[in-house]
Design a protein around this motif. Structure first.
Motif, PDB file in Angstrom:
ATOM      1  N   ALA A 251      -9.316  13.985   4.296  1.00 17.60           N
ATOM      2  CA  ALA A 251      -9.554  15.049   3.345  1.00 17.60           C
ATOM      3  C   ALA A 251     -10.343  14.615   2.124  1.00 17.60           C
ATOM      4  O   ALA A 251     -10.032  13.289   1.604  1.00 17.60           O
ATOM      5  N   ALA A 252     -11.409  15.281   1.784  1.00 17.85           N
ATOM      6  CA  ALA A 252     -12.104  14.982   0.781  1.00 17.85           C
ATOM      7  C   ALA A 252     -12.911  16.228  -0.049  1.00 17.85           C
ATOM      8  O   ALA A 252     -13.085  17.240   0.484  1.00 17.85           O
ATOM      9  N   ILE A 253     -13.045  16.075  -1.378  1.00 16.88           N
ATOM     10  CA  ILE A 253     -13.537  17.289  -2.070  1.00 16.88           C
ATOM     11  C   ILE A 253     -14.969  17.528  -1.829  1.00 16.88           C
ATOM     12  O   ILE A 253     -15.643  16.374  -1.764  1.00 16.88           O
ATOM     13  N   ASP A 254     -15.613  18.657  -1.735  1.00 18.29           N
ATOM     14  CA  ASP A 254     -16.609  18.941  -1.582  1.00 18.29           C
ATOM     15  C   ASP A 254     -17.355  18.897  -3.083  1.00 18.29           C
ATOM     16  O   ASP A 254     -17.102  19.673  -3.966  1.00 18.29           O
ATOM     17  N   ALA A 255     -18.224  17.830  -3.301  1.00 18.48           N
ATOM     18  CA  ALA A 255     -18.773  17.449  -4.923  1.00 18.48           C
ATOM     19  C   ALA A 255     -19.565  18.771  -5.429  1.00 18.48           C
ATOM     20  O   ALA A 255     -19.522  19.005  -6.260  1.00 18.48           O
TER      21      ALA A 255
END
Length: 292
Positions: A251-255
């Motif tokens: 999981a990773a934030i969309d910058a």
């Protein structure tokens, strides 16, 4: 061969239940371009929303797992291309810094300090990448380091199977120190005897999302919030296919859209191949900023 088997164990999984209709889940990312018949894991997006970079074992790369990039054209991801930093070894776990200056990633290429090491490459104004730089012995040890992620203040978060943790793979953080990083510290309150890996900061470092191994050999995504200097008890991410018999991670934030996460997993529908990339609403972060 040992590292290759380890990498596959970390990224492949058993099938799980179908994706349910839910307001928090926005569907598959880039069907046929980003998500393909191959396996795709852990994506990172540029702050301007024009580029997505992810790891894939599809054909056409330099060998094994490689980093790929696609660009946004007419609101669709197009023209997937392998990155110049790829080698005949494996490159995985990309992370673009918030300021856009650096692309961080993990690789087991020759010349490192152990198995998988953490690297970074400078990003030029035109998007081209400089020569990969090993993060050095302050971060990289004799074992494996994976999944780099930076908070807004430069804190490095990563996973490692080095000694000094709670057992197996654990989460570690390293404060920024000049152009590098200070000695890493294991994340107390989150690490267990199970494997914890593939984490990302949320809310500027006030929370985090990470994968913890499950009984099926896959992983599930968990959330933890910082409260009064301690990481609180982890709770499961509210995602329909984040199940005990499946594999969900990366999981990773969309910058460009901080209210959204891109995650890796398998679903019966929509489905492109093995591990695909999916988009969902980011969880609310109400922790404090005392876990530096």
């Amino acid at each position: 061969m040992r590292t290759r088997r380890l990498l596959l164990a970390l990224t492949l999984s058993l099938p799980f239940s179908p994706v349910a209709s839910a307001l928090s889940e926005f569907g598959i990312e880039g069907m046929g371009v980003v998500s393909t018949r191959a396996d795709e894991i852990r994506a990172t997006l540029s702050a301007d929303g024009q580029r997505i970079i992810w790891a894939s074992n599809r054909e056409g790369g330099a060998g094994g797992w490689d980093l790929w990039q696609a660009t946004l054209q007419d609101k669709r991801w197009m023209e997937p291309q392998p990155l110049a930093v790829n080698s005949a070894a494996d490159e995985v776990d990309p992370f673009l810094s918030t300021d856009g200056r650096w692309l961080y990633f993990a690789s087991n290429r020759k010349g490192g300090h152990g198995g998988f090491d953490l690297y970074r490459a400078a990003v030029a104004a035109d998007g081209s990448l400089g020569r990969p730089q090993n993060l050095g012995p302050a971060v990289n040890g004799r074992q494996d380091e994976r999944s780099p992620a930076l908070a807004d203040d430069g804190r490095l978060l990563f996973s490692s199977n080095r000694g000094g943790g709670s057992g197996g793979w654990d989460l570690w953080r390293a404060a920024a120190a000049g152009e590098g990083f200070a000695a890493p510290v294991a994340l107390a309150g989150i690490n267990t005897a199970a494997d914890e890996l593939d984490a990302s900061w949320l809310g500027g470092g006030r929370g985090l999302v990470f994968a913890r191994a499950n009984a099926s050999g896959g992983g599930q995504l968990w959330l933890s919030q910082c409260r009064q200097g301690q990481w609180g008890e982890a709770t499961l991410l509210g995602l329909s296919f984040n199940s005990a018999d499946g594999d969900t991670r990366g999981a990773a934030i969309d910058a460009n859209k901080p209210g959204e996460l891109v995650v890796s997993g398998k679903a019966r529908s929509p489905k492109a191949g093995g591990m695909d990339l999916y988009r969902m609403k980011a969880p609310l972060v109400d922790g404090d900023d005392s876990c530096r």
